[in-house]
Design a protein around this motif. Structure first.
Motif, PDB file in Angstrom:
ATOM      1  N   SER A  52       0.824  -1.212   0.000  1.00 25.55           N
ATOM      2  CA  SER A  52       0.000   0.000   0.000  1.00 25.55           C
ATOM      3  C   SER A  52       0.853   1.255   0.000  1.00 25.55           C
ATOM      4  N   MET A  53       1.882   1.272   0.810  1.00 29.08           N
ATOM      5  CA  MET A  53       2.717   2.463   0.909  1.00 29.08           C
ATOM      6  C   MET A  53       3.558   2.688  -0.349  1.00 29.08           C
ATOM      7  N   LEU A  54       4.173   1.645  -0.840  1.00 30.29           N
ATOM      8  CA  LEU A  54       5.095   1.810  -1.963  1.00 30.29           C
ATOM      9  C   LEU A  54       4.380   2.183  -3.255  1.00 30.29           C
ATOM     10  N   PHE A  55       3.110   1.804  -3.373  1.00 32.36           N
ATOM     11  CA  PHE A  55       2.389   2.113  -4.605  1.00 32.36           C
ATOM     12  C   PHE A  55       1.338   3.208  -4.426  1.00 32.36           C
ATOM     13  N   ASN A  56       0.691   3.288  -3.263  1.00 32.53           N
ATOM     14  CA  ASN A  56      -0.338   4.301  -3.059  1.00 32.53           C
ATOM     15  C   ASN A  56       0.231   5.688  -2.845  1.00 32.53           C
ATOM     16  N   VAL A  57       1.299   5.798  -2.046  1.00 30.83           N
ATOM     17  CA  VAL A  57       1.843   7.115  -1.711  1.00 30.83           C
ATOM     18  C   VAL A  57       2.288   7.894  -2.956  1.00 30.83           C
ATOM     19  N   PRO A  58       3.007   7.297  -3.917  1.00 32.27           N
ATOM     20  CA  PRO A  58       3.367   8.065  -5.113  1.00 32.27           C
ATOM     21  C   PRO A  58       2.147   8.604  -5.868  1.00 32.27           C
ATOM     22  N   ARG A 290       9.261  20.275  -1.499  1.00 34.76           N
ATOM     23  CA  ARG A 290       9.136  20.917  -2.813  1.00 34.76           C
ATOM     24  C   ARG A 290       9.200  19.902  -3.948  1.00 34.76           C
ATOM     25  N   ASN A 291       9.768  18.733  -3.672  1.00 35.30           N
ATOM     26  CA  ASN A 291       9.883  17.691  -4.698  1.00 35.30           C
ATOM     27  C   ASN A 291       8.806  16.614  -4.564  1.00 35.30           C
ATOM     28  N   ALA A 292       7.827  16.871  -3.728  1.00 40.09           N
ATOM     29  CA  ALA A 292       6.795  15.858  -3.488  1.00 40.09           C
ATOM     30  C   ALA A 292       6.012  15.540  -4.754  1.00 40.09           C
ATOM     31  N   GLY A 293       5.867  16.515  -5.639  1.00 46.14           N
ATOM     32  CA  GLY A 293       5.104  16.283  -6.859  1.00 46.14           C
ATOM     33  C   GLY A 293       5.909  15.633  -7.967  1.00 46.14           C
ATOM     34  N   ASN A 294       7.098  16.186  -8.265  1.00 49.48           N
ATOM     35  CA  ASN A 294       7.851  15.696  -9.427  1.00 49.48           C
ATOM     36  C   ASN A 294       8.782  14.529  -9.118  1.00 49.48           C
ATOM     37  N   VAL A 295       9.044  14.235  -7.833  1.00 48.39           N
ATOM     38  CA  VAL A 295       9.901  13.101  -7.480  1.00 48.39           C
ATOM     39  C   VAL A 295       9.064  12.006  -6.816  1.00 48.39           C
ATOM     40  N   LEU A 296       8.557  12.296  -5.616  1.00 49.75           N
ATOM     41  CA  LEU A 296       7.737  11.302  -4.920  1.00 49.75           C
ATOM     42  C   LEU A 296       6.477  10.988  -5.721  1.00 49.75           C
ATOM     43  N   GLY A 297       5.932  11.987  -6.382  1.00 50.01           N
ATOM     44  CA  GLY A 297       4.685  11.823  -7.128  1.00 50.01           C
ATOM     45  C   GLY A 297       4.865  11.364  -8.558  1.00 50.01           C
ATOM     46  N   ASN A 298       6.061  10.978  -8.941  1.00 50.68           N
ATOM     47  CA  ASN A 298       6.280  10.439 -10.289  1.00 50.68           C
ATOM     48  C   ASN A 298       5.802   8.988 -10.309  1.00 50.68           C
ATOM     49  N   VAL A 299       4.568   8.796 -10.718  1.00 50.88           N
ATOM     50  CA  VAL A 299       3.928   7.478 -10.627  1.00 50.88           C
ATOM     51  C   VAL A 299       4.658   6.437 -11.462  1.00 50.88           C
ATOM     52  N   ASN A 300       5.247   6.868 -12.569  1.00 47.56           N
ATOM     53  CA  ASN A 300       5.919   5.910 -13.452  1.00 47.56           C
ATOM     54  C   ASN A 300       7.139   5.272 -12.803  1.00 47.56           C
ATOM     55  N   LEU A 301       7.656   5.894 -11.739  1.00 43.46           N
ATOM     56  CA  LEU A 301       8.834   5.347 -11.058  1.00 43.46           C
ATOM     57  C   LEU A 301       8.486   4.403  -9.916  1.00 43.46           C
ATOM     58  N   ALA A 302       7.240   4.420  -9.485  1.00 38.90           N
ATOM     59  CA  ALA A 302       6.856   3.632  -8.303  1.00 38.90           C
ATOM     60  C   ALA A 302       7.161   2.156  -8.516  1.00 38.90           C
ATOM     61  N   GLN A 304      10.193   2.813  -7.109  1.00 34.99           N
ATOM     62  CA  GLN A 304      11.612   3.143  -7.072  1.00 34.99           C
ATOM     63  C   GLN A 304      11.917   4.252  -6.077  1.00 34.99           C
ATOM     64  N   GLN A 305      10.945   5.148  -5.835  1.00 29.36           N
ATOM     65  CA  GLN A 305      11.186   6.231  -4.876  1.00 29.36           C
ATOM     66  C   GLN A 305      11.604   5.685  -3.522  1.00 29.36           C
ATOM     67  N   TYR A 306      10.952   4.627  -3.077  1.00 32.42           N
ATOM     68  CA  TYR A 306      11.276   4.081  -1.761  1.00 32.42           C
ATOM     69  C   TYR A 306      12.598   3.331  -1.773  1.00 32.42           C
ATOM     70  N   VAL A 307      12.911   2.725  -2.899  1.00 28.78           N
ATOM     71  CA  VAL A 307      14.212   2.069  -3.008  1.00 28.78           C
ATOM     72  C   VAL A 307      15.329   3.107  -2.897  1.00 28.78           C
ATOM     73  N   THR A 308      15.128   4.247  -3.567  1.00 30.18           N
ATOM     74  CA  THR A 308      16.115   5.328  -3.496  1.00 30.18           C
ATOM     75  C   THR A 308      16.226   5.892  -2.091  1.00 30.18           C
ATOM     76  N   LEU A 309      15.081   6.133  -1.450  1.00 27.85           N
ATOM     77  CA  LEU A 309      15.090   6.657  -0.077  1.00 27.85           C
ATOM     78  C   LEU A 309      15.804   5.693   0.866  1.00 27.85           C
ATOM     79  N   ALA A 310      15.544   4.408   0.706  1.00 27.87           N
ATOM     80  CA  ALA A 310      16.200   3.416   1.559  1.00 27.87           C
ATOM     81  C   ALA A 310      17.702   3.439   1.355  1.00 27.87           C
TER      82      ALA A 310
END
Length: 540
Positions: A52-58, A290-302, A304-310
């Motif tokens: 839920s978190m890795l796919f819903n949050v983006p 400020r990057n919540a939309g273009n980085v965290l919110g880049n749905v096509n990467l989901a 991957q955002q969490y992999v990068t954060l980890a």
């Protein structure tokens, strides 16, 4: 509406069936098999919080930007308010029928039949959906390594469905040993990542203004943003909690169910609310608000955002673990959904709503093994059908679908992950309708017992229902034909291209089929229809 003196204890259900002239026996489940920790494990497994978190949050960040944590706060309010009537019912009525039993004693047998019918269809499809997404994930992960199974993702899904069916044949505790490690591991991984980001303060320190107010909802890459964006993001926020209700079906297997189940359900909802809010907040400050939309919110990467954060805040090993846990958490969820489904089938079987043979339990394991066989067979058929759905991408990027054997050139087999999205939409609509009916039933049941109070039985269910109408509207309104659907899409609701726009029709068809079957039972087998939702676990 039934009063408490009309209820049929589980222990007496066999005698009731025989005295009514029906000689099929009704067997019992394994009483006192599940304590509070086991109840928590099965519920967490059903919810699959890591997935839920890795796919819903983006997706939510693409709609609400840095205000995604606020969307989770509001979503949690709606679900916790739903938990108020759920706990009220669970303290008074314990049965494998779960929500159907509760609604039976609030709104009567007609509404109860539809609740049981909706849950039956939802959980039956949900297991197949989860096996499809796990199979698709394994195919994507292993095919680059040269590992291939016949049928692509279908081969993995069938093997996993077979494992679930075999283990479910045995004592319910055998499944707990499978679900518990996965449930603990995925939650622990999220907590480690959240704690690391929180301690380090993200990239620019903590920020409560842009994350817990609408101030962070208007950013580049965010649509629709603002207050509307927060409201639409709540759709996935609420859906992240779906699965908590599975605890209700263990009313005859839990120890002291009228205490254990309410504690397990409400404690789980509070824990998930904290976990989801924390995880979305940590991810937001982890990339910078400020990057919540273009980085965290880049749905096509989901995801991957969490992999990068980890990798940045903990280590690459945690990113790899998170990907693995997404797969294992969905597999554990398929176990939990299978167990929930077979208990609805068992409950409706022993009451004569479904074939009575489904109401039998194994002489040794006390498992509803024939209902398990039915559910596993259905899952196999759904997976095999989905494996025949193929797609072709046109020059303009649009996709057309057909049924047949993909040739790998002009037609490709549709991914199991895509198939999951279709089935999950149908399942979610069904479950939200059940939630709403449960809210409506609460004040009627409380009034019949002389216990009606303003907040728990009127205000909490009413506010919860209003919030639950939002995700329901997000599925139904954009799918309306012509200019009506276009109007709601223009407002910011996600557009529903084919085949997503026809998915609500499957729910409608299932409801109509239920109404027809209920009318048949009422006319031809009134004794069975009257007994719906009346078999309860006695107190003590």
């Amino acid at each position: 509406m039934a009063s408490s003196d009309e209820l049929i204890p589980v222990a007496a259900s066999r005698e009731h069936a025989e005295s009514s002239g029906e000689h099929a026996t009704v067997d019992r489940l394994h009483a006192n098999a599940l304590g509070l920790p086991a109840m928590l494990f099965v519920c967490v497994a059903a919810i699959a919080p890591a997935a839920s978190m890795l796919f819903n949050v983006p997706v939510m960040a693409s709609q609400a930007g840095a205000a995604t944590p606020l969307a989770f706060v509001l979503s949690a309010v709606g679900i916790l308010l739903l938990g108020v009537p759920v706990v009220y019912f669970a303290r008074r009525l314990s049965s494998a029928g779960g929500f159907a039993t509760w609604v039976r004693h609030g709104l009567g047998r007609g509404a109860a039949f539809q609740v049981g019918w909706l849950m039956l269809g939802a959980y039956a499809l949900f297991e197949a959906a989860l096996q499809a997404t796990v199979g698709g994930s394994l195919e994507s992960l292993l095919s680059p390594l040269g590992v291939h199974l016949p049928g692509g993702w279908v081969g993995y899904a069938l093997i996993l469905a077979l494992i679930v069916g075999v283990l479910s044949y045995f004592d319910i505790r055998a499944s707990i040993w499978v679900m518990a490690p996965f449930a603990v591991a995925e939650v622990l991984a999220l907590v480690i990542l959240d704690a690391a980001i929180t301690v380090k303060g993200g990239v620019a320190g903590h920020d409560l203004v842009h994350t817990f107010t609408p101030a962070g909802a208007n950013l580049a890459g965010v649509a629709p943003g603002g207050t509307l964006g927060i409201g639409i993001a709540m759709v996935l926020g609420i859906l992240a909690f779906v699965g908590f209700e599975t605890g209700a079906v263990y009313g005859e297997e839990a120890r002291n169910p009228r205490r254990t189940i309410p504690i397990a359900i409400f404690a789980l909802l509070v824990f998930l609310a904290v976990l989801y809010i924390w995880t979305s907040y940590a991810a937001t400050i982890g990339v910078g608000w400020r990057n919540a939309g273009n980085v965290l919110g880049n749905v096509n990467l989901a995801p991957q955002q969490y992999v990068t954060l980890a990798g940045v805040y903990v280590g690459r090993w945690l990113g790899v673990a998170l990907i693995i846990f997404v797969i294992t958490s969905n597999f554990a969820s398929s176990f939990a959904m299978h167990q929930a489904m077979v208990r609805y089938g068992y409950s409706m079987g022993r009451e004569g709503i479904l074939p009575r043979i489904l109401g039998k339990t194994h002489s040794r394991w006390k498992s509803p093994y024939l209902a398990t066989f039915m559910q596993s067979s259905f899952t196999f058929l759904v997976i095999l059908f989905l494996g025949l759905v193929m797609q072709h991408t046109n020059a303009d990027g649009s996709i057309i679908y057909a049924v047949g054997i993909a040739n790998g050139a002009t037609w490709q087999q549709t991914s199991g992950i895509v198939s999951f999205g279709w089935l999950a939409s149908i399942v979610t609509i069904c479950i939200i309708l059940v939630y709403i009916l449960t809210n409506i039933a609460a004040p009627f049941f409380a009034r019949s017992r002389g216990e009606l109070r303003l907040f728990p039985h009127l205000i909490a269910p009413a506010v919860s229902t209003l919030l639950l109408l939002l995700p329901l509207a997000s599925y139904l309104l954009p799918a309306l034909p012509g200019s009506l659907g276009a109007f709601f899409t223009h407002l910011g609701f996600a557009p529903t291209p084919f085949p997503a726009n026809i998915l609500p029709l499957f729910v409608l068809a299932w409801v109509i089929a239920g109404l027809v079957y209920a009318a048949y039972l009422s006319r031809n087998h009134p004794d069975r229809y009257e007994r719906l939702g009346q078999i309860l676990q006695p107190e003590g």
